[in-house]
Structures are given as structure tokens and as C-alpha cells.
Design a protein around this motif. Structure first.
Motif, mmCIF file in Angstrom:
data_model
loop_
_atom_site.group_PDB
_atom_site.id
_atom_site.type_symbol
_atom_site.label_atom_id
_atom_site.label_comp_id
_atom_site.label_asym_id
_atom_site.label_seq_id
_atom_site.Cartn_x
_atom_site.Cartn_y
_atom_site.Cartn_z
ATOM 1 N N ARG A 4 0.824 -1.205 0.000
ATOM 2 C CA ARG A 4 0.000 0.000 0.000
ATOM 3 C C ARG A 4 0.859 1.256 0.000
ATOM 4 N NH1 ARG A 4 -3.975 -1.265 4.763
ATOM 5 N NH2 ARG A 4 -2.053 -2.197 5.422
ATOM 6 N N GLN A 5 1.950 1.276 0.743
ATOM 7 C CA GLN A 5 2.834 2.437 0.756
ATOM 8 C C GLN A 5 3.503 2.624 -0.599
ATOM 9 O OE1 GLN A 5 5.277 1.341 4.090
ATOM 10 N NE2 GLN A 5 4.401 2.999 5.329
ATOM 11 N N VAL A 6 3.927 1.545 -1.204
ATOM 12 C CA VAL A 6 4.552 1.626 -2.519
ATOM 13 C C VAL A 6 3.553 2.161 -3.531
ATOM 14 C CG1 VAL A 6 5.555 0.282 -4.398
ATOM 15 C CG2 VAL A 6 6.229 -0.176 -2.047
ATOM 16 N N LEU A 7 2.341 1.608 -3.534
ATOM 17 C CA LEU A 7 1.307 2.056 -4.468
ATOM 18 C C LEU A 7 0.924 3.499 -4.183
ATOM 19 C CD1 LEU A 7 -0.535 1.276 -6.789
ATOM 20 C CD2 LEU A 7 -2.217 0.519 -5.109
ATOM 21 N N GLY A 8 0.822 3.865 -2.922
ATOM 22 C CA GLY A 8 0.476 5.239 -2.553
ATOM 23 C C GLY A 8 1.520 6.236 -3.009
ATOM 24 N N SER A 9 2.796 5.896 -2.874
ATOM 25 C CA SER A 9 3.842 6.816 -3.313
ATOM 26 C C SER A 9 3.861 6.928 -4.828
ATOM 27 C CB SER A 9 5.217 6.370 -2.798
ATOM 28 O OG SER A 9 5.617 5.178 -3.418
ATOM 29 N N TRP A 10 3.523 5.863 -5.519
ATOM 30 C CA TRP A 10 3.483 5.898 -6.976
ATOM 31 C C TRP A 10 2.327 6.769 -7.461
ATOM 32 C CZ3 TRP A 10 -0.180 4.039 -10.512
ATOM 33 C CH2 TRP A 10 0.227 4.068 -11.835
ATOM 34 N N LEU A 11 1.168 6.652 -6.808
ATOM 35 C CA LEU A 11 0.001 7.416 -7.220
ATOM 36 C C LEU A 11 0.142 8.898 -6.905
ATOM 37 C CD1 LEU A 11 -2.884 5.019 -6.160
ATOM 38 C CD2 LEU A 11 -2.141 5.570 -8.474
ATOM 39 N N SER A 12 0.764 9.248 -5.805
ATOM 40 C CA SER A 12 0.876 10.652 -5.424
ATOM 41 C C SER A 12 1.993 11.370 -6.156
ATOM 42 C CB SER A 12 1.073 10.782 -3.920
ATOM 43 O OG SER A 12 2.257 10.115 -3.533
ATOM 44 N N GLY A 13 2.895 10.648 -6.776
ATOM 45 C CA GLY A 13 3.944 11.270 -7.578
ATOM 46 C C GLY A 13 5.264 11.360 -6.848
ATOM 47 N N PRO A 14 6.314 11.660 -7.596
ATOM 48 C CA PRO A 14 7.653 11.686 -7.012
ATOM 49 C C PRO A 14 7.850 12.813 -6.002
ATOM 50 C CG PRO A 14 7.721 12.330 -9.324
ATOM 51 C CD PRO A 14 6.334 11.874 -9.028
ATOM 52 N N ARG A 15 7.200 13.954 -6.214
ATOM 53 C CA ARG A 15 7.366 15.066 -5.278
ATOM 54 C C ARG A 15 6.807 14.710 -3.905
ATOM 55 N NH1 ARG A 15 7.235 21.280 -5.924
ATOM 56 N NH2 ARG A 15 6.961 21.903 -3.777
ATOM 57 N N ALA A 16 5.607 14.140 -3.874
ATOM 58 C CA ALA A 16 4.995 13.766 -2.603
ATOM 59 C C ALA A 16 5.813 12.686 -1.909
ATOM 60 C CB ALA A 16 3.564 13.295 -2.827
ATOM 61 N N ALA A 17 6.330 11.731 -2.687
ATOM 62 C CA ALA A 17 7.152 10.678 -2.097
ATOM 63 C C ALA A 17 8.433 11.266 -1.511
ATOM 64 C CB ALA A 17 7.477 9.620 -3.146
ATOM 65 N N ALA A 18 9.046 12.213 -2.211
ATOM 66 C CA ALA A 18 10.267 12.839 -1.711
ATOM 67 C C ALA A 18 9.978 13.673 -0.466
ATOM 68 C CB ALA A 18 10.899 13.706 -2.799
ATOM 69 N N GLU A 19 8.839 14.362 -0.436
ATOM 70 C CA GLU A 19 8.475 15.155 0.744
ATOM 71 C C GLU A 19 8.242 14.266 1.952
ATOM 72 O OE1 GLU A 19 5.179 17.424 -0.740
ATOM 73 O OE2 GLU A 19 6.468 19.102 -1.335
ATOM 74 N N GLN A 20 7.668 13.075 1.728
ATOM 75 C CA GLN A 20 7.473 12.134 2.824
ATOM 76 C C GLN A 20 8.812 11.650 3.371
ATOM 77 O OE1 GLN A 20 4.942 9.057 1.311
ATOM 78 N NE2 GLN A 20 3.066 10.231 1.634
ATOM 79 N N MET A 21 9.823 11.630 2.523
ATOM 80 C CA MET A 21 11.159 11.198 2.959
ATOM 81 C C MET A 21 11.946 12.342 3.598
ATOM 82 S SD MET A 21 12.004 8.628 -0.263
ATOM 83 C CE MET A 21 13.592 9.274 -0.449
ATOM 84 N N GLY A 22 11.365 13.559 3.660
ATOM 85 C CA GLY A 22 12.008 14.658 4.348
ATOM 86 C C GLY A 22 12.656 15.698 3.455
ATOM 87 N N VAL A 23 12.498 15.614 2.156
ATOM 88 C CA VAL A 23 13.073 16.609 1.247
ATOM 89 C C VAL A 23 12.205 17.860 1.294
ATOM 90 C CG1 VAL A 23 13.654 17.113 -1.150
ATOM 91 C CG2 VAL A 23 14.023 14.826 -0.240
ATOM 92 N N GLU A 24 12.831 19.028 1.437
ATOM 93 C CA GLU A 24 12.121 20.303 1.515
ATOM 94 C C GLU A 24 12.219 21.017 0.165
ATOM 95 O OE1 GLU A 24 9.694 23.024 2.974
ATOM 96 O OE2 GLU A 24 10.372 21.344 4.181
ATOM 97 N N PHE A 25 11.087 21.231 -0.515
ATOM 98 C CA PHE A 25 11.076 21.896 -1.812
ATOM 99 C C PHE A 25 10.783 23.385 -1.704
ATOM 100 C CE2 PHE A 25 10.261 17.518 -3.251
ATOM 101 C CZ PHE A 25 11.232 17.429 -4.227
ATOM 102 N N GLY A 26 10.115 23.806 -0.665
ATOM 103 C CA GLY A 26 9.717 25.201 -0.565
ATOM 104 C C GLY A 26 8.504 25.460 -1.443
ATOM 105 N N TYR A 27 8.135 26.723 -1.560
ATOM 106 C CA TYR A 27 6.969 27.064 -2.380
ATOM 107 C C TYR A 27 7.411 27.421 -3.795
ATOM 108 C CZ TYR A 27 8.309 31.908 -1.365
ATOM 109 O OH TYR A 27 8.985 33.085 -1.250
#
Length: 155
Positions: A4-27
Motif C-alpha cells: 500500500r505504501q509503494v502504491l500510494g507513493s506511486w500514485l501521489s507522484g515523485p514530489r509527494a514521495a520525496a516530501e514524505q522522505m524529508g526533502v524540503e522543496f519550498g513554495y
């Protein structure tokens, strides 16, 4: 990590997956020194797309009524020509197209001034190729804006 986590990260896209891993993109626009909200902030994709539809519809009316003589076959060709000329002239002189004006958007250079004529020409040609505007960076700028050194902001 379960399925479910793998599928969820795939559906939400790479940006959301990276943000969940702690990457800060800013606005959007932070790297360009633009404000997060209000006038001067990077225009939202929805407004930019709506502005293109307004401009295209206006050009379609002009092409059908004035240039094609009511022939549906040649209307689409004339619409592209009218769209290119209108975009080049209005962005080059005013900084916005009629659709952008209606939706409160403006095209500016990264330094905050107007785009030069050669940069407006390059931006318009890339816009007419269709693919460059569909490739966005993390600030929400299309490839046509990146290459021409432009950014679309709210007025």
C-alpha cells in the motif's frame, strides 16, 4: 514498506514521495525570489491553462469570422497563426495576452522587467510547439518560460 505504501507513493507522484522522505522543496517561486502569495507570486497552473483557453477561443473567433471565410477546414490553421501573432505582439508590448489580463496574470523577465523582443519571439515559437509548455520545473515554469528567462506572475 508494504504494497500500500509503494502504491500510494506511486500514485501521489515523485514530489509527494520525496516530501514524505524529508526533502524540503519550498513554495513555487522561492528559488526565484518571488513572494509565496499575492501580486508578484508565480501564477497557478489552473489560471495559466484557463488563460490559454480564453486566448485560443478569441483567436478561433477571429480566424473563423475574418480570415477563413467561414470554412471550418482552414480555421484551425488560421487560429494557430492568429494565436502566435497575438501572443508575440501583446506579450512583447503589454506583458500579457487578453486571456492573461482577464485572469490577472503577467509575463515578466526574471529580473522583474519586460522581456526583450528576441526573448518574446523565442517564447512564442516554443509555445506554438505545444510540448515545451507542458514540461514544468518545480517552480511551475514551463520550458518555454525557462528558455526565454520569463516567469508568469499574478498581478
Amino acid at each position: 514498506m508494504d504494497n500500500r505504501q509503494v502504491l500510494g507513493s506511486w500514485l501521489s507522484g515523485p514530489r509527494a514521495a520525496a516530501e514524505q522522505m524529508g526533502v524540503e522543496f519550498g513554495y513555487r517561486g522561492e528559488r526565484l525570489g518571488l513572494p509565496q502569495e499575492g501580486p508578484g507570486s508565480v501564477a497557478a497552473p489552473g489560471r495559466r491553462i484557463a488563460a490559454i483557453f480564453v486566448d485560443w477561443f478569441l483567436c478561433l473567433l477571429i480566424a473563423f469570422g475574418l480570415l477563413s471565410g467561414g470554412e471550418a477546414q482552414s480555421t484551425s490553421n488560421w487560429t494557430l497563426v492568429v494565436f502566435g501573432v497575438m501572443t508575440f505582439l501583446t506579450v512583447g508590448t503589454l506583458g500579457f495576452t487578453p486571456g492573461k489580463r482577464v485572469l490577472g496574470l503577467r509575463v515578466i523577465a526574471l529580473d522583474g522587467g519586460r522581456l526583450t523582443v528576441p526573448r518574446v519571439f523565442v517564447r512564442t515559437v516554443l509555445l506554438l510547439l505545444v510540448i515545451p509548455p507542458l514540461v514544468w520545473d518545480r517552480d511551475g515554469r514551463g520550458l518555454h518560460d525557462r528558455i526565454s528567462g520569463a516567469v508568469q506572475v499574478r498581478m
